[in-house]
Design an enzyme around this catalytic site. Structure first.
Site: not given
Length: 759
Positions: A134, A466
């Protein structure tokens, strides 16, 4: 053949915990007793008594959630040696590695994680490793290209000699015992490969010192004039597994693909959740494995059998509806002795993790997790077969537009989705054949008009994507499992400094509160979905970590306030009711100390975790609450802060607390202001007490001070908990509290003292 079919792949057994249950319930009974006493005597006391009651009510509620989670622990054992006798054709697995910042996450660390995954004990033609960068860093790409060259000798070496630890920086920490002849084949190969690894580290380190890691020509030309947050999609097939007729014996290495998704300033990228969704789509059109593993760039595979272990729990089930994902615990290779920062979570994993395994299963913790691709694509367990059939029919009819509204506008991806839901691979022989489709599904505008991040994939809306994703999965009725093998399946890098540890905890608490105050919270998931009640209680416990900072901070400040204001929040020493808080204090500390000793930790480790619990609540958790409040008020947006990772993969540090790593460190972040202020408040209160002429009264006869010994003891206890801050007041550099922080804290102390004195 019949015997092969009956070979067990895993075994789950309940663990006896009679003593633990007894202690847990005893403490819960004492907490309830204290609340009853507070309520019965509330009319005879003032504000501080009421505040103590409210704080203790929060503690009692939290402890009830903990007891519920720990109540039914189980142990899970897998038998990977039985996998191939039962299933000759093992399923494929796509492995995802995520990195975001080469400065905070050194590329050599990512390289070691990738090498450990490429070398796992599993057929290479069944594996593909995708690295999401990223940060769009030419250095990261360059490091992976160099790593593949090393992998072509490293992977065969590991498999030939059955190497246990297949991350090179850990394997080469110790020199093996060679034969006396000194000319053995293993010794020669070991020294050769170690030299090649040292050369790899040197190349990456030198490349990191340059403004450009290499000549930006050829395959590196796409990195010319790249801006971190404004660049096109870059997907590079670094290594492609060759078929048996094409490859050499020493090149049996899985696919390796570099992915840097497109980013534009005006398009939201949703942090790690967005990166994971891009990886799931890119891998879908390239390899489309039915199972996916995701790990952070610092978490290498510590056991070469890890993929086989996970397949025992996923592929070997009688029904696919049993388990959606296999979550391995987070363990750390650089854990400092006695856990001075309280972030290794060994006891939390041992007791609450095993307890969750006896319920609906653990939450998803963001790394070291194997997923079913079908589940990530939004399938409900009770509609598994119907969903696959209906999806196939829709794709084949005029309803293609409706599917594009869900999965995006790529027809190639829709086709692979159909194969995935039907349990088929459906991918061509070469990765390059699907490169154009992979570039399309990684565009920054691909998800517009679809339900990515809302109904399937990694769910958006929280910096702890998550937990939110796992909660969404379990809300549908899916289960998970939590094996705890020895040795640990994965080992990662724990923060080893005060700022890094606090930053990580702040990000967690912020994301958890974002979930708690959203429509995805576990209360709704229980009443409107299929989340089990006791699993919901665990989620409430975890998601409310940030909120716990308010009663923790208020309760910690109460003794100082009482000393300054000459009042009390505890019964007098001669009052029989004083036995209740004393019993709570003793029982809680003995109970938690027993847990630490049971898992082989020291008394000092227990104490470090106890004090860090107080420090974290007064700093990181509090700022997590403030971040969410500002977001709710529309004054700011939460930011995903990447945790600083220590580069131990190239300098071979042993992680045993050398070079002052065990000393608490500070910076000028405002996150250290509340803790510093709390310490100064208690020092001021104790100093005020010492300057008063009348002694502390034992009997409340109207003479002397009303404050009792209980308040004084509690104040001294808080000072002891914040001892790292006490040392920081007299140190300089990174080990000292900055003057600006001390000044801000002093201002808060003056306000607090004025309130206590009624000024």
């Amino acid at each position: 053949m019949a015997n092969e079919i009956t070979l067990p792949l895993y075994h789950k057994t309940a663990r006896k915990n009679t003593i633990q249950r007894t202690l847990d319930v005893t403490l819960l009974f004492l907490l309830v007793s204290l609340l009853v006493y507070r309520l019965l005597s509330l009319k005879n006391h003032g504000f501080v008594w009421l505040l103590a009651l409210l704080c203790e009510s929060c503690f009692t509620f939290t402890w009830s959630l903990i007891v519920s989670t720990k109540w039914n622990p189980v142990e899970i054992e897998t038998y990977p040696e039985n996998l191939e006798p039962r299933f000759a054709d093992l399923p494929a697995v796509d492995m995802f590695v995520t990195t975001a910042d080469p400065a905070r996450e050194p590329p050599i660390m990512t390289v070691n994680t990738v090498l450990s995954l490429l070398a796992v004990d599993y057929p290479a033609d069944k594996l593909a490793c995708y690295v999401s960068d990223d940060g769009c860093s030419a250095l990261t790409f360059h490091s992976l290209v160099e790593a593949l060259r090393f992998a072509k000798v490293w992977v065969p070496f590991c498999k030939k000699y059955k190497v246990q630890v297949r991350a090179p920086f850990r394997y080469f920490l110790e020199e093996p015992i060679f034969t006396s002849s000194g000319n053995s084949e293993f010794e020669q190969e070991w020294k050769k490969i170690k030299a090649e690894y040292e050369q790899l580290c040197l190349k990456i380190k030198e490349a990191g010192r340059e403004s450009a890691p290499c000549d930006l020509t050829g395959e590196f030309a796409v990195f010319t004039n790249i801006e971190t947050g404004n660049h096109p999609t870059i997907i590079k097939i670094i290594g492609e597994h060759k078929h048996e007729t094409e490859k050499d014996e020493d090149e049996d290495v899985p696919h390796l693909v570099y992915v840097s998704r497109e980013k534009r300033p005006k398009y939201p990228h949703h942090f790690k959740a967005g990166a994971m969704n891009v990886l799931s789509r890119v891998s879908g059109v390239m390899t489309n494995a039915p199972f996916m593993l995701n790990v952070d760039c610092d978490m290498f595979a510590n056991d070469p059998q890890v993929v086989r272990q996970a397949m025992c729990l996923l592929f070997g089930r009688e029904s696919e509806t049993d388990v959606a994902f296999v979550q391995y615990p987070q363990c750390f290779y650089n854990g400092l002795k006695d856990d001075p920062y309280g972030n290794q979570m060994i006891v939390l994993t041992e007791y609450m993790g095993r307890g969750l395994a006896g319920l609906q299963g653990p939450a998803y913790f963001g790394t070291g997790c194997f997923h079913r691709r079908k589940v990530i694509y939004g399938v409900w367990p009770d509609h598994l077969d119907d969903h696959a059939t209906n999806h196939t029919l829709i794709i084949g009819k005029s309803g293609e537009y409706e599917e594009m509204k869900k999965f995006g506008k790529s027809r190639e991806f829709l086709e692979t989705t159909t194969h995935a839901l039907r349990g088929e691979k459906g991918i061509g022989p070469k990765l390059s054949d699907s490169l154009e489709a992979a570039l399309q599904v990684a565009d920054c505008d691909y998800e517009f008009g679809s339900t990515w991040g809302a109904k399937f994939g990694w769910i958006y809306g929280s910096t702890t994507e998550d937990l939110l994703t796992g909660l969404t999965i379990q809300r549908k009725g899916w289960k998970s499992t939590f094996p705890m093998p020895d040795p640990p399946a994965f080992l990662g890098c724990a923060p080893t400094g005060g700022p890094a540890a606090m930053t990580q905890q702040k990000r967690w608490s912020t994301g958890q509160l974002e979930i708690l105050f959203s429509k995805s919270n576990p209360i709704f998931a229980t009443f409107t979905g299929n989340l089990q009640f006791r699993t919901s209680l665990f989620y409430i416990y975890v998601l409310s970590w940030g909120l716990s900072s308010i009663p923790e901070l208020c309760y910690a400040a109460l003794p100082a306030y009482c000393i300054i204001a000459d009042s009390q929040f505890l019964p007098k020493v001669y009052d029989p009711a004083m036995l209740i808080p004393v019993a709570i204090f003793m029982t809680y500390n003995m109970l938690t100390l027993r847990e630490y000793l049971e898992v082989g930790l020291s008394v000092r480790a227990w104490w470090n975790n106890m004090r860090m619990g107080r420090i974290t609540a007064a700093s990181a958790y509090l700022f997590g609450v403030l971040s969410v409040v500002l977001k709710i008020l529309g004054l700011s947006e939460t930011v995903f802060e990447v945790t600083q990772k220590d580069d131990q993969a190239s300098d071979n540090e042993d992680g045993n607390g050398m070079n002052g790593a065990t000393k608490f460190t500070f910076d000028e972040s405002p996150i250290f202001v509340p803790g510093t202020a709390l310490l100064l408040v208690h020092l001021t209160a104790l100093l005020t007490l010492c300057l008063r002429l009348p002694p502390i009264s034992v009997h409340d006869d109207g003479k002397g001070l009303r404050v009792g010994l209980g308040e004084v003891f509690c104040s001294l206890w808080v000072v002891q908990c914040f001892r790292p801050f006490m040392k920081g007041l007299f140190r300089r550099g990174k080990y000292g509290i900055p003057p600006s922080t001390i000044f801000k804290s002093t201002c808060l102390v003056l306000v607090f003292v004025c309130m206590g004195l009624g000024i």
